[in-house]
Design a protein around this motif. Structure first.
Motif, mmCIF file in Angstrom:
data_model
loop_
_atom_site.group_PDB
_atom_site.id
_atom_site.type_symbol
_atom_site.label_atom_id
_atom_site.label_comp_id
_atom_site.label_asym_id
_atom_site.label_seq_id
_atom_site.Cartn_x
_atom_site.Cartn_y
_atom_site.Cartn_z
ATOM 1 N N ILE A 108 -0.447 0.532 1.266
ATOM 2 C CA ILE A 108 -1.727 0.338 1.939
ATOM 3 C C ILE A 108 -1.506 -0.152 3.365
ATOM 4 C CG2 ILE A 108 -3.870 -0.994 1.898
ATOM 5 C CD1 ILE A 108 -3.485 -1.125 -1.201
ATOM 6 N N LEU A 113 0.860 -2.674 -2.168
ATOM 7 C CA LEU A 113 0.274 -3.213 -0.948
ATOM 8 C C LEU A 113 1.019 -2.736 0.288
ATOM 9 C CD1 LEU A 113 -2.058 -5.081 -0.068
ATOM 10 C CD2 LEU A 113 -0.365 -6.901 0.151
ATOM 11 N N ALA A 134 -12.779 -0.711 0.855
ATOM 12 C CA ALA A 134 -11.484 -0.928 0.232
ATOM 13 C C ALA A 134 -11.572 -1.897 -0.922
ATOM 14 C CB ALA A 134 -10.497 -1.457 1.271
ATOM 15 N N GLY A 140 -4.225 -3.525 -3.888
ATOM 16 C CA GLY A 140 -5.609 -3.468 -3.452
ATOM 17 C C GLY A 140 -6.552 -3.993 -4.502
ATOM 18 N N ARG A 185 -8.292 3.638 4.097
ATOM 19 C CA ARG A 185 -9.343 3.027 3.275
ATOM 20 C C ARG A 185 -9.430 3.681 1.906
ATOM 21 N NH1 ARG A 185 -13.701 2.275 8.219
ATOM 22 N NH2 ARG A 185 -13.387 0.026 8.475
ATOM 23 N N TYR A 209 -2.619 1.640 6.937
ATOM 24 C CA TYR A 209 -3.410 0.961 7.960
ATOM 25 C C TYR A 209 -2.623 0.816 9.268
ATOM 26 C CZ TYR A 209 -7.367 -0.455 4.991
ATOM 27 O OH TYR A 209 -8.497 -0.468 4.198
ATOM 28 N N ARG A 250 -6.670 -6.987 5.101
ATOM 29 C CA ARG A 250 -7.968 -6.414 5.424
ATOM 30 C C ARG A 250 -7.976 -5.887 6.861
ATOM 31 N NH1 ARG A 250 -8.958 -11.944 6.008
ATOM 32 N NH2 ARG A 250 -10.142 -12.542 7.886
ATOM 33 N N HIS A 310 -6.570 2.394 -0.165
ATOM 34 C CA HIS A 310 -6.869 1.019 -0.570
ATOM 35 C C HIS A 310 -7.799 1.011 -1.788
ATOM 36 C CE1 HIS A 310 -7.558 -3.262 1.273
ATOM 37 N NE2 HIS A 310 -7.333 -3.312 -0.023
#
Length: 380
Positions: free
Chosen positions: A71, A68, A6, A181, A137, A75, A21, A140
């Protein structure tokens, strides 16, 4: 350690701690977030072990910023899948956590679709969870790459509009590495100008009521050794009147099909000021922020935040007495109007800068063409 897949599109971060992360300690996978509500006083991380914790982090603005959030949403779906929670339920909760930010739902849907496809194809929940994580990922990494391209396109546009150089740029809210990211959207353009020696001054709106400019953009600017000055939101007019602003750079949480832009509340007044003073008003956002299903600005759902964000102020390590955990600054029972965003009509937007290029003038037809071109690039 941060996820290297990422992070491969990044050269430098303004802080040693990434905004987000994925980690896999012995007790099980987690999503680790830099708590942006504690900045700049403390760099504290939150560890999310399930989607509900991530939803709360999103709503509290511990993690924020359109790219973000996309992302994080992806996740979050992967986290639910890997840990064996109900994926569809988690996806629905995540997608609705902040209604204006279209990237959040886009990220959720991308990981959810990857999970559903793998599950239907293999019938294996572990393979489906791996597919969701791979999708997150990939998103990202793609956002980091998009950030770099937006910075290049934005700097080229600034140089075209302001050939004399020595750019004095006004920005609102926070649009740097803390929302991306990579190195951000609008802030990434200013950072590129700084690195090339073409940024004379970054004017930073404090951004009431939660001070994302004062707390976060100034934090990032200081980390990057940029020449910056903080101002109250209502001082922007005097800057324009004094001829001290060459361009306005802002991000976006949703761009409607007609080019209307929803961004942090206070952006629309800047666009009006910019138009009156003949200053370019430039929006920087990835193509994923353009929502073809939202026809115009009036159709954008604007999130309403709690009133205590206006009637109270918060500061790290200061005793609090208010209902929202802050220091009261208004009489008890005061009602507050607190939209998180406002909407700028396309006719006030000089250009929209994306990773796929620049749209100017901003029209529905030009945006549709850009999105179609982006889909072709993605498919190929």
């Amino acid at each position: 350690m941060a996820d290297q897949d990422a992070r491969s599109g990044e050269d430098k971060r303004p802080t040693e701690i990434p905004a987000l992360r994925w980690e896999e300690p012995p007790e099980g996978p987690v999503l680790v977030l830099l708590d942006q509500t504690r900045l700049p006083a403390e760099e504290v991380e939150l560890v999310c072990t399930d989607a509900s914790a991530l939803v709360e982090a999103i709503r509290s603005l511990a993690v924020r910023g359109a790219p973000l959030l996309g992302i994080a949403g992806a996740y979050g779906v992967a986290l639910a899948a890997v840990r064996g929670f109900e994926v569809e339920e988690a996806a629905a909760a995540l997608a609705g956590a902040r209604p204006t930010a279209v990237n959040l739902a886009v990220g959720v849907r991308r990981a959810q679709a990857a999970h559903q496809e793998a599950l239907a194809r293999t019938g294996d929940t572990r393979q489906a969870a791996a597919a969701a994580l791979a999708a997150a990922r990939t998103l990202h990494r793609q956002d980091a790459e998009a950030s770099a391209r937006m910075a290049a396109h934005g700097l080229a546009l600034l140089d075209e509009l302001l050939p004399a150089g020595g750019h004095r740029v006004l920005t609102h809210c926070n649009s740097g590495a803390l929302v991306s990211g990579g190195e951000g959207t609008a802030f990434a353009v200013a950072l590129a100008a700084h690195r090339s020696g073409r940024l004379r001054r970054l004017w930073v709106d404090e951004t009431r009521p939660l001070l994302q400019g004062a707390r976060l953009t100034a934090y990032e600017a200081a980390r990057n050794d940029m020449a910056y000055t903080l101002l109250t939101d209502n001082a922007a007019g005097s800057l324009f009147a004094a001829g001290e602003v060459d361009a306005v750079l802002v991000g976006a949480d949703r761009i409607a099909a007609d080019g209307s832009v929803a961004n942090k509340v206070g952006s629309y007044p800047l666009a009006v000021l910019a138009r009156y003073h003949h200053v370019p008003f430039i929006v920087v956002a990835p193509v994923t922020t353009v929502d073809p299903d939202t026809p115009d600005g009036a159709s954008i759902e604007v999130e309403q935040r709690p009133g205590y964000e206006v009637t109270e102020v918060t500061a790290p390590q200061v005793p609090v007495t208010g209902a929202g955990g802050g220091i009261p600054v208004a009489p008890l029972g005061t009602q507050a109007y607190n939209p998180a965003f406002d909407v700028t009509p396309p006719e006030l937007v000089t250009a929209i800068v994306t990773e796929e290029g620049v749209v100017s003038p901003v029209t529905a037809e030009a945006l549709a063409e850009l999105c179609a071109r982006s889909r072709q690039v993605t498919i190929s």
